[in-house]
Design a protein around this motif. Structure first.
Motif, mmCIF file in Angstrom:
data_model
loop_
_atom_site.group_PDB
_atom_site.id
_atom_site.type_symbol
_atom_site.label_atom_id
_atom_site.label_comp_id
_atom_site.label_asym_id
_atom_site.label_seq_id
_atom_site.Cartn_x
_atom_site.Cartn_y
_atom_site.Cartn_z
ATOM 1 N N TRP A 89 0.834 -1.205 0.000
ATOM 2 C CA TRP A 89 0.000 0.000 0.000
ATOM 3 C C TRP A 89 0.865 1.249 0.000
ATOM 4 C CZ3 TRP A 89 -0.609 3.892 3.807
ATOM 5 C CH2 TRP A 89 -1.708 4.756 3.619
ATOM 6 N N SER A 90 0.387 2.261 -0.720
ATOM 7 C CA SER A 90 1.052 3.562 -0.719
ATOM 8 C C SER A 90 -0.018 4.637 -0.819
ATOM 9 C CB SER A 90 2.022 3.673 -1.902
ATOM 10 O OG SER A 90 2.638 4.947 -1.934
ATOM 11 N N PRO A 91 0.030 5.654 0.027
ATOM 12 C CA PRO A 91 -1.017 6.678 -0.009
ATOM 13 C C PRO A 91 -0.881 7.606 -1.218
ATOM 14 C CG PRO A 91 0.661 7.270 1.597
ATOM 15 C CD PRO A 91 1.021 5.905 1.094
ATOM 16 N N GLY A 92 -1.998 7.775 -1.916
ATOM 17 C CA GLY A 92 -2.015 8.730 -3.017
ATOM 18 C C GLY A 92 -2.495 10.098 -2.586
ATOM 19 N N SER A 93 -2.944 10.195 -1.330
ATOM 20 C CA SER A 93 -3.372 11.480 -0.773
ATOM 21 C C SER A 93 -3.129 11.455 0.729
ATOM 22 C CB SER A 93 -4.848 11.757 -1.084
ATOM 23 O OG SER A 93 -5.672 10.687 -0.645
ATOM 24 N N HIS A 94 -2.864 12.616 1.289
ATOM 25 C CA HIS A 94 -2.492 12.727 2.712
ATOM 26 C C HIS A 94 -3.014 14.040 3.258
ATOM 27 C CE1 HIS A 94 0.886 13.914 5.712
ATOM 28 N NE2 HIS A 94 -0.086 13.312 6.352
ATOM 29 N N VAL A 95 -3.690 13.963 4.400
ATOM 30 C CA VAL A 95 -4.120 15.157 5.129
ATOM 31 C C VAL A 95 -3.475 15.117 6.507
ATOM 32 C CG1 VAL A 95 -6.058 16.422 6.131
ATOM 33 C CG2 VAL A 95 -6.314 15.333 3.891
ATOM 34 N N ASP A 96 -2.749 16.175 6.835
ATOM 35 C CA ASP A 96 -2.082 16.281 8.138
ATOM 36 C C ASP A 96 -2.856 17.280 8.983
ATOM 37 O OD1 ASP A 96 -0.250 15.944 10.164
ATOM 38 O OD2 ASP A 96 1.150 17.433 9.364
ATOM 39 N N VAL A 97 -3.472 16.791 10.056
ATOM 40 C CA VAL A 97 -4.329 17.617 10.901
ATOM 41 C C VAL A 97 -3.496 18.262 12.000
ATOM 42 C CG1 VAL A 97 -6.316 17.605 12.461
ATOM 43 C CG2 VAL A 97 -6.307 16.141 10.427
ATOM 44 N N GLY A 98 -3.560 19.594 12.089
ATOM 45 C CA GLY A 98 -2.752 20.306 13.073
ATOM 46 C C GLY A 98 -1.285 20.206 12.743
ATOM 47 N N GLY A 99 -0.970 20.176 11.457
ATOM 48 C CA GLY A 99 0.388 19.867 10.997
ATOM 49 C C GLY A 99 1.421 20.938 11.224
ATOM 50 N N GLY A 100 1.015 22.122 11.657
ATOM 51 C CA GLY A 100 2.002 23.164 11.950
ATOM 52 C C GLY A 100 2.878 23.456 10.753
ATOM 53 N N THR A 101 4.172 23.262 10.932
ATOM 54 C CA THR A 101 5.132 23.581 9.875
ATOM 55 C C THR A 101 5.421 22.395 8.963
ATOM 56 O OG1 THR A 101 6.892 23.174 11.496
ATOM 57 C CG2 THR A 101 6.227 25.459 11.135
ATOM 58 N N GLY A 102 4.703 21.269 9.141
ATOM 59 C CA GLY A 102 4.736 20.220 8.146
ATOM 60 C C GLY A 102 5.652 19.047 8.385
ATOM 61 N N ALA A 103 6.056 18.788 9.626
ATOM 62 C CA ALA A 103 6.977 17.680 9.879
ATOM 63 C C ALA A 103 6.409 16.350 9.391
ATOM 64 C CB ALA A 103 7.311 17.602 11.370
ATOM 65 N N ALA A 104 5.113 16.109 9.614
ATOM 66 C CA ALA A 104 4.522 14.838 9.194
ATOM 67 C C ALA A 104 4.499 14.714 7.684
ATOM 68 C CB ALA A 104 3.112 14.695 9.769
ATOM 69 N N ALA A 105 4.273 15.817 6.981
ATOM 70 C CA ALA A 105 4.300 15.771 5.519
ATOM 71 C C ALA A 105 5.688 15.393 5.021
ATOM 72 C CB ALA A 105 3.865 17.120 4.945
ATOM 73 N N TRP A 106 6.720 15.915 5.662
ATOM 74 C CA TRP A 106 8.089 15.534 5.327
ATOM 75 C C TRP A 106 8.310 14.050 5.606
ATOM 76 C CZ3 TRP A 106 12.613 18.577 4.006
ATOM 77 C CH2 TRP A 106 12.344 19.937 3.762
#
Length: 337
Positions: A89-106
């Motif tokens: 599995w690999s995510p084709g979309s991602h929502v980071d809730v309360g992500g601030g400056t984006g560490a989880a997106a990185w």
């Protein structure tokens, strides 16, 4: 899953540290330290609130320089466990809730290849602005194309349907009512949900409560638990948490007065999905204790077996060699290729 994820992580972490460099230029050291001290208290969940924690550019710069590398490593560790449980599995979309400056997106970008639609939601405009600025310098097409959107994190939160929802170091900032609402909405919107909190007894309890809520919503636990049953830990006697190694920035050393080039970030987490996964048969729940000819492993096993201690000795052959290389948080026995 990105087969080269492990090899790419150091590059991603180094790129992040490079992007964070210089953020505190022009901010008096005392002001940065005061902001960090206040943010640490909030990050540890001492002051639940219904207002943003990050108030201005100084707060955001201090938070990003001090906390972002540790958040990145903790989230990446949790995502690695999800990827191991769902290798196809690999995510084709991602929502980071309360992500601030984006560490989880990185961290998501370090775990799986794109393309991927990414949205970072936060209630602090200064955090979103700085996150977008950092992403622009990342060199990653996914991060550079991410959407940075202001949203109130709490009751009334509305998320688009997405493959992956992450909520990291946020639940402790919320009132109990808002916390339940955020977890419920994440469970409704996401095919996979990953929640991360500080590795404290309080952080563990928030994750434990959220885990129960995800299971009630129909999701299956992918990690760290080997099962969907009741957590075998007796509340008040122990707590489930893990550790990730983090390179220390100059701000870390200034604030903490330490000289070591690294520190260990303790965190609790749960990853749950609406698609089939293969959880670990057992999970190493403490740092392995290595003795002469012996490795002591503390494990959380299948439902009904609870917590166990296993002695692995030289007479176990290859399993002993694997135990000596095993790390806190990994599955046991190790998967064979």
């Amino acid at each position: 899953m990105n087969a080269s994820a492990s090899a790419s992580v150091p590059t991603t972490a180094e790129t992040l540290r490079s992007a964070l460099g210089g953020l505190l230029d022009g901010i008096p050291p005392k002001q940065a330290t005061a902001a960090v001290d206040r943010l640490i208290a909030n990050y540890r969940g001492r002051t639940p609130t219904d207002a943003p924690i990050l108030r201005d550019r100084s707060d955001v710069a201090a938070y990003a320089a001090y906390r972002m590398p540790a958040t990145f490593e903790a989230v990446r560790s949790a995502l690695d466990a999800l990827a191991e449980a769902a290798p196809q599995w690999s995510p084709g979309s991602h929502v980071d809730v309360g992500g601030g400056t984006g560490a989880a997106a990185w961290a998501v970008d370090a775990t799986w290849d794109g393309p991927r639609d990414t949205a970072v939601l936060d209630w602090a405009e200064p955090a979103l602005a700085l996150g977008k600025e950092l992403a622009a310098s990342s060199g990653s097409p996914v991060l550079r194309a991410a959407e940075w959107r202001r949203a109130v994190i709490g009751s009334g939160l509305a998320l688009p349907e997405t493959d992956l929802v992450t909520v990291s170091y946020v639940l402790g900032e919320l009132t109990p009512e808002a916390r339940r609402a955020v977890v419920a909405e994440a469970a409704r919107a996401g095919q996979a949900v990953v929640l991360i909190e500080p590795g404290t007894p309080e952080g563990y309890l928030r994750i434990r409560e959220a885990r129960d809520q995800l299971i009630e919503a129909g999701l299956k636990v992918a990690a760290p638990c080997p099962h969907d049953g009741t957590c075998p830990i007796e509340v008040g006697q122990d707590w489930c948490h893990f550790s990730a190694r983090v390179s220390r920035s100059s701000l870390h050393r200034k604030v903490k007065g330490g000289s070591l080039p690294y520190e260990d970030e303790k965190f609790s987490y749960v990853a749950a999905t609406r698609f089939p996964v293969e959880p670990a048969p057992s999970r190493i729940t403490r740092r392995p204790q290595i003795r002469k000819g012996l490795v002591l492993l503390e494990l959380c096993g299948p439902e009904g077996e609870g917590l166990t201690r296993v002695n692995v000795t030289k007479r176990h052959g290859d399993l002993y060699k694997a135990a000596r290389d095993a790390d806190w948080g990994q599955e046991w026995p190790p998967a064979t290729s």
